[in-house]
Structures are given as C-alpha cells and as structure tokens.
Design an enzyme around this catalytic site. Structure first.
Site, PDB file in Angstrom:
ATOM      1  N   SER A  38      -5.615   8.770   0.491  1.00 12.11           N
ATOM      2  CA  SER A  38      -6.863   9.362   0.974  1.00 12.11           C
ATOM      3  C   SER A  38      -7.982   8.304   1.022  1.00 12.11           C
ATOM      4  CB  SER A  38      -7.244  10.563   0.105  1.00 12.11           C
ATOM      5  OG  SER A  38      -8.193  11.371   0.746  1.00 12.11           O
ATOM      6  N   ASP A 182      -3.515  14.952   4.327  1.00 12.93           N
ATOM      7  CA  ASP A 182      -3.950  14.121   3.205  1.00 12.93           C
ATOM      8  C   ASP A 182      -2.806  13.792   2.244  1.00 12.93           C
ATOM      9  OD1 ASP A 182      -5.172  13.258   0.701  1.00 12.93           O
ATOM     10  OD2 ASP A 182      -7.060  14.061   1.475  1.00 12.93           O
TER      11      ASP A 182
END
Length: 304
Positions: A38, A182
């Site tokens: 991320s 993600d």
C-alpha cells in the site's frame, strides 16, 4: 542480505519515509530487497534509487485531489477535529457510472507515473536491489508479490497503484483477467516474503503503535462504521503478519528490527494533510535516530 519492509498505512507513510531516510542516509543500511504494501509500495522505488529528497517532496505535497478523481467522503473541521462523512452525491455518481466502489483513485495512477519516470524505472530495474510490490488478487483469493525485475514500466506503475487502492473507497482494478486491490487486505506487513527472498536481516516499519493506546469512539455515520470495521480487520492481519514473520525469522535464523509509530498519528489515514505529513516525516526521522542512538558508531573526530 538485508531487506527493508514498509507496511500499509495511507497518509502515515510520511512517518515511514522519515524512518527510512535515517536508516539509509545516517545508519548507512545497504538494502538488497525492498518490499512494500500500500503506502509502502509508493515509497520503496525512490528509496531504492536513493532519491530521498524527491520522495519527501512528493509525500509532503499529497492532497485528496492527488489521490481521488472522485472522492467518496468530505472532511470538515469540528471543534478542531477532522470529522469525516460520506459525500452522497459523489458516491451515487460513481454507482451511476457502473463502478463497484464508492470512490475512484485514477488520479493516483497518473501521479505514480508522473513521479516515477521511465528512465528511473530502467535505472531501478538494472540496479542490484529488488523492489517488490504486494497486491491482493481477489479473484484467486491470494496475495501476490510483483518484482520490478519481472515488470514492464506500465505494469510496474499499475501494481504500485493496485497495492495502494484501499477498497471500497478507491478503485478496484481489473488486470490480467482478475480483480485486484490493496495488498494490505492480505499482507499488510510482508516480513515473511522478504525472508523467503533470502533476507537475513529485515528492518520493518510498521505504521501502527505497538500497543493499543485508545478505544474507538462510537461511529457517527455509516462511513465511520465502515472505516472502523476495516481498521479492525487490518489490525488483525497486521498482528498475524508480524507473528508469522517472527516465526519464519526464527526458523531461518534471520534478524528482525521493528520500527513502530511511537504515538497515534491519525485515526483516518485516508485524510492527506500537507502540514501534518511534513511533521510526521520529521518525527519518523527523529524516532529512528533515537532508537538507533546506542548502536550507532561514534565518530572518532567528536570524541573527547
């Protein structure tokens, strides 16, 4: 082999940047592997290139518009505190367009390509360190790790973007016939992957406090309830990743150096505030400096 692992954490990535700056510039850690999830994936390319001033400038100037082309929430100041609620119009607009998420983050994809040039990609791909991006393949129900050594420029920018797309608030990406999101949904602190790739010592920046210092306040709207629920899930994944990482490190005789945030930086890491993020970068640098003070070699020139 030495690795640097940076966890997910949204705007708190500025703190990780400060820690990494100290480890690279002052502690002189020479990394063979960089693994990011991320926000960590947004940092590691420039860290591997040694372009710390550039990535600091990038992180210090990120705003909501840098990330979202359709932002699903609004931020209002109330009694000096950020209060976040759903932007119903933007969310409805996204659904009318046939999108599967509340918001869209295509601006971030463009920002990644603007920030990491093709020449920088070529330089990084030819360099010794491996740069690895963590993504979640929702279609195959598995975590995948994308090395720069195996990617084209466009693909690498895509994987960085995918890794940072915190659904359902950001874009769901369809690539290679699968839906991706993600990396933190599966591996928010990818210590195990760094060791699997041969690391014998791993510096790990965890964008969370080591001990829980607060209880969450009651949710005031559906948006806050959803973010609280996702935060709870990601916290559990984080603790599991760290436990597994320690277990694997013990089996492989690897060393893990953990750098947690010493204080709570924010309760909503999707809010990007230039002033705060600039301060967090400085705090990260000073935290790493203090943590390493006892182990740093003393310069003979400054001895009494």
């Amino acid at each position: 082999m030495r690795a640097l692992v940076i966890s997910g954490g949204g705007s708190k990535g500025a703190f990780a940047g400060g820690v990494a700056q100290f480890l690279i510039e002052e502690a002189k850690h020479d990394y063979d592997i960089f693994v990011g999830t991320s926000t960590g994936s947004l940092l590691i390319s420039h860290l591997a290139l040694g372009k710390l001033d550039k990535i600091k400038e990038i992180y210090s100037n990120v705003t909501q518009k840098t990330i979202f082309n359709n932002c699903p929430f609004v931020v209002k100041k109330k009694y000096g505190v950020d209060e976040i609620s759903i932007d119903h119009w933007n969310v409805l607009k996204n659904f009318f367009r046939g999108k599967k998420t509340f918001g869209e983050s295509e601006n971030l994809r463009q920002h990644i390509q603007d920030s990491l040039t093709f020449n920088e990609f070529q330089e990084l791909k030819a360099a010794r360190p491996d740069v690895v991006i963590t993504v979640s393949n929702l279609s195959l129900n598995q975590v995948e790790y994308k090395s720069i050594k195996d990617c084209t420029y466009e693909d690498f920018c895509d994987w960085i973007w995918v890794s940072a797309n915190y659904i359902p608030f950001m874009s769901l990406v369809r690539k290679e016939g699968c839906e991706y999101a993600d990396g933190g949904l599966g591996s928010i602190v990818p210590i195990e992957e760094a060791i699997r790739r041969g690391a014998t010592e791993v510096d790990v920046i965890v964008l969370h406090t080591e001990v829980n210092y607060m209880n969450r306040v009651p949710s005031r709207n559906p948006f806050e309830l959803l973010t609280s629920m996702l935060s709870f899930i990601l916290d559990r994944i984080e603790h599991q990743n760290i436990r597994i990482g320690k277990l694997v490190a013990n089996q492989k005789n690897a060393i893990i150096n953990l750098y947690y945030t010493p204080t709570i930086l924010t309760v909503n890491s999707l809010v990007f505030n230039k002033k705060k993020m600039t301060l967090w970068w400085k705090k990260g640098y000073l935290y790493a400096k203090n943590k390493n003070a006892e182990s740093m070699p003393i310069d003979p020139g400054v001895q009494e």
